[in-house]
Design an enzyme around this catalytic site. Sequence first.
Site, PDB file in Angstrom:
ATOM      1  N   ALA A  20      36.178  50.148  -5.019  1.00 29.74           N
ATOM      2  CA  ALA A  20      35.023  49.440  -5.588  1.00 29.74           C
ATOM      3  C   ALA A  20      35.306  49.026  -7.028  1.00 29.74           C
ATOM      4  O   ALA A  20      36.010  49.719  -7.757  1.00 29.74           O
ATOM      5  CB  ALA A  20      33.798  50.337  -5.528  1.00 29.74           C
TER       6      ALA A  20
ATOM      7  N   ASN B 209       1.124   1.625   7.117  1.00 33.47           N
ATOM      8  CA  ASN B 209       0.807   0.794   5.958  1.00 33.47           C
ATOM      9  C   ASN B 209       0.647   1.609   4.689  1.00 33.47           C
ATOM     10  O   ASN B 209       0.657   1.071   3.594  1.00 33.47           O
ATOM     11  CB  ASN B 209      -0.480   0.005   6.210  1.00 33.47           C
TER      12      ASN B 209
ATOM     13  N   ASP C 179       7.603  -1.698  11.021  1.00 28.64           N
ATOM     14  CA  ASP C 179       6.730  -0.619  10.551  1.00 28.64           C
ATOM     15  C   ASP C 179       5.887  -0.022  11.675  1.00 28.64           C
ATOM     16  O   ASP C 179       4.906   0.659  11.428  1.00 28.64           O
ATOM     17  CB  ASP C 179       5.838  -1.121   9.405  1.00 28.64           C
TER      18      ASP C 179
ATOM     19  N   ARG D  66      27.265  27.696   4.201  1.00 28.15           N
ATOM     20  CA  ARG D  66      27.567  26.304   3.855  1.00 28.15           C
ATOM     21  C   ARG D  66      28.601  25.713   4.803  1.00 28.15           C
ATOM     22  O   ARG D  66      29.184  26.426   5.620  1.00 28.15           O
ATOM     23  CB  ARG D  66      28.021  26.240   2.391  1.00 28.15           C
TER      24      ARG D  66
ATOM     25  N   GLY E  18       3.824 -15.807   6.980  1.00 24.82           N
ATOM     26  CA  GLY E  18       3.106 -15.399   8.176  1.00 24.82           C
ATOM     27  C   GLY E  18       4.044 -14.989   9.302  1.00 24.82           C
ATOM     28  O   GLY E  18       5.236 -15.292   9.273  1.00 24.82           O
TER      29      GLY E  18
ATOM     30  N   TYR F 192       7.909  -4.695  15.466  1.00 26.28           N
ATOM     31  CA  TYR F 192       7.603  -4.607  14.038  1.00 26.28           C
ATOM     32  C   TYR F 192       8.353  -3.435  13.411  1.00 26.28           C
ATOM     33  O   TYR F 192       8.360  -2.335  13.972  1.00 26.28           O
ATOM     34  CB  TYR F 192       6.083  -4.442  13.841  1.00 26.28           C
TER      35      TYR F 192
ATOM     36  N   TYR G  18      38.366  29.350  -7.134  1.00 30.59           N
ATOM     37  CA  TYR G  18      38.425  28.100  -7.905  1.00 30.59           C
ATOM     38  C   TYR G  18      38.872  28.387  -9.321  1.00 30.59           C
ATOM     39  O   TYR G  18      38.291  29.240 -10.002  1.00 30.59           O
ATOM     40  CB  TYR G  18      37.014  27.490  -7.893  1.00 30.59           C
TER      41      TYR G  18
ATOM     42  N   LYS H 264      31.321  29.663   2.508  1.00 28.77           N
ATOM     43  CA  LYS H 264      31.733  28.260   2.577  1.00 28.77           C
ATOM     44  C   LYS H 264      33.138  28.188   3.128  1.00 28.77           C
ATOM     45  O   LYS H 264      33.973  28.999   2.723  1.00 28.77           O
ATOM     46  CB  LYS H 264      31.671  27.620   1.186  1.00 28.77           C
TER      47      LYS H 264
ATOM     48  N   ARG I 166       0.795  -1.230   0.000  1.00 31.37           N
ATOM     49  CA  ARG I 166       0.000   0.000   0.000  1.00 31.37           C
ATOM     50  C   ARG I 166       0.831   1.285   0.000  1.00 31.37           C
ATOM     51  O   ARG I 166       0.299   2.369  -0.192  1.00 31.37           O
ATOM     52  CB  ARG I 166      -0.961  -0.001   1.201  1.00 31.37           C
TER      53      ARG I 166
HETATM   54  C1  UD1 Z   1      -0.737  -8.802  12.706  1.00 27.26           C
HETATM   55  C2  UD1 Z   1      -1.335  -9.694  13.775  1.00 27.26           C
HETATM   56  C3  UD1 Z   1      -2.627  -9.073  14.292  1.00 27.26           C
HETATM   57  C4  UD1 Z   1      -2.371  -7.675  14.814  1.00 27.26           C
HETATM   58  C5  UD1 Z   1      -1.686  -6.841  13.737  1.00 27.26           C
HETATM   59  C6  UD1 Z   1      -1.231  -5.540  14.322  1.00 27.26           C
HETATM   60  C7  UD1 Z   1      -0.707 -11.970  13.164  1.00 27.26           C
HETATM   61  C8  UD1 Z   1      -1.139 -13.231  12.557  1.00 27.26           C
HETATM   62  N1  UD1 Z   1      -1.603 -10.995  13.218  1.00 27.26           N
HETATM   63  O1  UD1 Z   1      -1.665  -8.797  11.640  1.00 27.26           O
HETATM   64  O2  UD1 Z   1      -3.184  -9.856  15.334  1.00 27.26           O
HETATM   65  O3  UD1 Z   1      -3.591  -7.084  15.200  1.00 27.26           O
HETATM   66  O4  UD1 Z   1      -0.502  -7.505  13.235  1.00 27.26           O
HETATM   67  O5  UD1 Z   1      -0.789  -4.695  13.284  1.00 27.26           O
HETATM   68  O6  UD1 Z   1       0.421 -11.864  13.610  1.00 27.26           O
HETATM   69  N2  UD1 Z   1       5.764 -10.022   8.433  1.00 27.26           N
HETATM   70  C9  UD1 Z   1       6.921 -10.731   8.122  1.00 27.26           C
HETATM   71  N3  UD1 Z   1       6.817 -11.944   7.530  1.00 27.26           N
HETATM   72  C10 UD1 Z   1       5.617 -12.510   7.258  1.00 27.26           C
HETATM   73  C11 UD1 Z   1       4.455 -11.799   7.570  1.00 27.26           C
HETATM   74  C12 UD1 Z   1       4.558 -10.564   8.172  1.00 27.26           C
HETATM   75  O7  UD1 Z   1       8.025 -10.237   8.364  1.00 27.26           O
HETATM   76  O8  UD1 Z   1       5.637 -13.631   6.732  1.00 27.26           O
HETATM   77  C13 UD1 Z   1       5.886  -8.706   9.059  1.00 27.26           C
HETATM   78  C14 UD1 Z   1       5.339  -7.595   8.185  1.00 27.26           C
HETATM   79  O9  UD1 Z   1       6.380  -7.019   7.420  1.00 27.26           O
HETATM   80  C15 UD1 Z   1       4.777  -6.621   9.196  1.00 27.26           C
HETATM   81  C16 UD1 Z   1       4.401  -7.483  10.388  1.00 27.26           C
HETATM   82  O10 UD1 Z   1       5.089  -8.699  10.221  1.00 27.26           O
HETATM   83  O11 UD1 Z   1       5.739  -5.702   9.627  1.00 27.26           O
HETATM   84  C17 UD1 Z   1       2.905  -7.716  10.502  1.00 27.26           C
HETATM   85  O12 UD1 Z   1       2.476  -8.380   9.361  1.00 27.26           O
HETATM   86  P1  UD1 Z   1       1.059  -8.133   8.740  1.00 27.26           P
HETATM   87  O13 UD1 Z   1       0.863  -9.051   7.627  1.00 27.26           O
HETATM   88  O14 UD1 Z   1       0.858  -6.688   8.530  1.00 27.26           O
HETATM   89  O15 UD1 Z   1       0.126  -8.626   9.956  1.00 27.26           O
HETATM   90  P2  UD1 Z   1      -1.366  -8.235  10.158  1.00 27.26           P
HETATM   91  O16 UD1 Z   1      -2.195  -9.017   9.231  1.00 27.26           O
HETATM   92  O17 UD1 Z   1      -1.523  -6.788  10.169  1.00 27.26           O
HETATM   93 CA    CA Z   2      -0.253  -4.847   9.586  1.00 23.33          CA
END
Ligand code: UD1
Ligand code: CA
Length: 453
Positions: free
Chosen positions: A420, A224, A101, A330, A77, A99, A384, A348, A15
């Site tokens: 001048a 996101n 992010d 600078r 996951g 995380y 220069y 500078k 996104r």
């Molecule tokens: C996850 C949680 C959810 C929570 C939410 C908060 C799980 C299953 N769910 O959901 O309960 O409310 O975060 O924002 O954990 N990532 C990896 N590898 C993967 C998958 C994800 O590194 O295989 C990282 C992503 O880059 C991201 C973070 O894990 O930074 C969360 O992943 P995302 O897919 O956004 O989880 P949500 O579905 O939001």
């Molecule tokens: Ca998320």
Amino acid sequence: MNIDVVILAAGQGTRMRSDLPKVMHQLAGKSLIQHVLDTANQLESSHIHLVVGHGAEQVKQSVDSRVNCVIQSEQLGTGHAVQQTLPYLRQDSIVLILYGDVPLIHISTLNKMLSLVNEQQIGLLTVELDAPSGYGRIIRSGEGLVSAIVEQKDAKDEQLAIKEINTGILAVKSSHLRQWLPGLSNNNAQGEYYLTDVIALAAQNNIKIETVQPGQEQEVQGVNSRVQLAELERWYQQRQAVVLMEQGASLLDPGRFDLRGELEVGQDVVIDVNVIIEGKVKLGDNVRIGANTIIINSVIGNNVDIQANSILDQTEVSDGCSIGPFARLRPGTKLAEKAKVGNFVETKKTHIGRGSKVNHLSYIGDSEIGEAVNIGAGTITCNYDGVNKFKTVIEDGAFIGSNTSLVAPVRIGTKATVGAGSTITREVASNELGIARGKQRNIPDWKRPEKKK
Ligand code: UD1
Ligand code: CA
């Protein structure tokens, strides 16, 4: 207690619509991942494991070499992501899941959570949201104990009504993860290995899940999209602005102020609108900064007046100086006390001595300017030759007339004067007048050309 911090950052961030990996986008001048790393580094005896996937190389190169980057080549996951780090986790450590992010998580919240973790307990960061849609929901038993987390896409209608959500951040013994992660299944709506499933496993094994709430909701806000990034940036800037005001600075509009780094302020500092501060900046007492000014990695003394639309980069400004409007200082510019650099002046690698003035329309580079020197409008140091840079020295009390070119290397002695419009190519010694310009000639009764019929 050993802490193994696991930061998840393998996801794509579709996104954001960007070629840049999501965690490399910047908030307040620093990448999202760096915010998280800086916080994690505040924990004692911590090892940091960063799970990378999309844009792995780019992310890896941007972080400190002490960070253990673990590749998750397929994003199956969050549970699968953490599983990749199992070989690196220390026996008996506490694992803190963060995380990449979620940049603004606060150290005090993490410490609160970590203090609850032991062989019998897990720490889980949750928050109540009026609009919980999209998040995993916290399921509690009749006695109020957490028994599971159900993802939005797997939740039944009555579970969707639950407002307490999983932030994703949790702390758990590494021994527990070793026990539970290999047994996760992906038999769910998204076909993913959910980290959140360890909560139900813990509950079944009579491990208690202790929940903690963040001091502020924004601490657990994920990024996101660019809209969410902008919202978080504004919140962060507002919070920094409040701290500065509490320290004695007036911000004429805290909503139009950006600090991308660290700012130390004295008392009675006044900052007008649209000022940007980058890197490490220090402002003394009674400093006034005009609108639209940018200051980068600089130290400014007391009673300094920086007028609108000026740019200062890697400069040192002593007490009582006056700068701008529209000045560009600078790297390597140093102003001694009460020096004055006025409008449309660029400097500078230049030291300007006490009380000296460069008031208008000049370029002063690679120069050593003494005390009480006056440099007239339109003076250029020709430093220069297209290949090498040369130095200009102007000694105390010298006076440089307007529109002078000083062809470096060149020295203007103490109390020397330059007429001048001169092009100075050799030394003007102390107390001498140097003048090097075409002599004026007047032709009487001059007839201007007339237009042809
Ligand atoms: C996850 C949680 C959810 C929570 C939410 C908060 C799980 C299953 N769910 O959901 O309960 O409310 O975060 O924002 O954990 N990532 C990896 N590898 C993967 C998958 C994800 O590194 O295989 C990282 C992503 O880059 C991201 C973070 O894990 O930074 C969360 O992943 P995302 O897919 O956004 O989880 P949500 O579905 O939001
Ligand atoms: Ca998320």
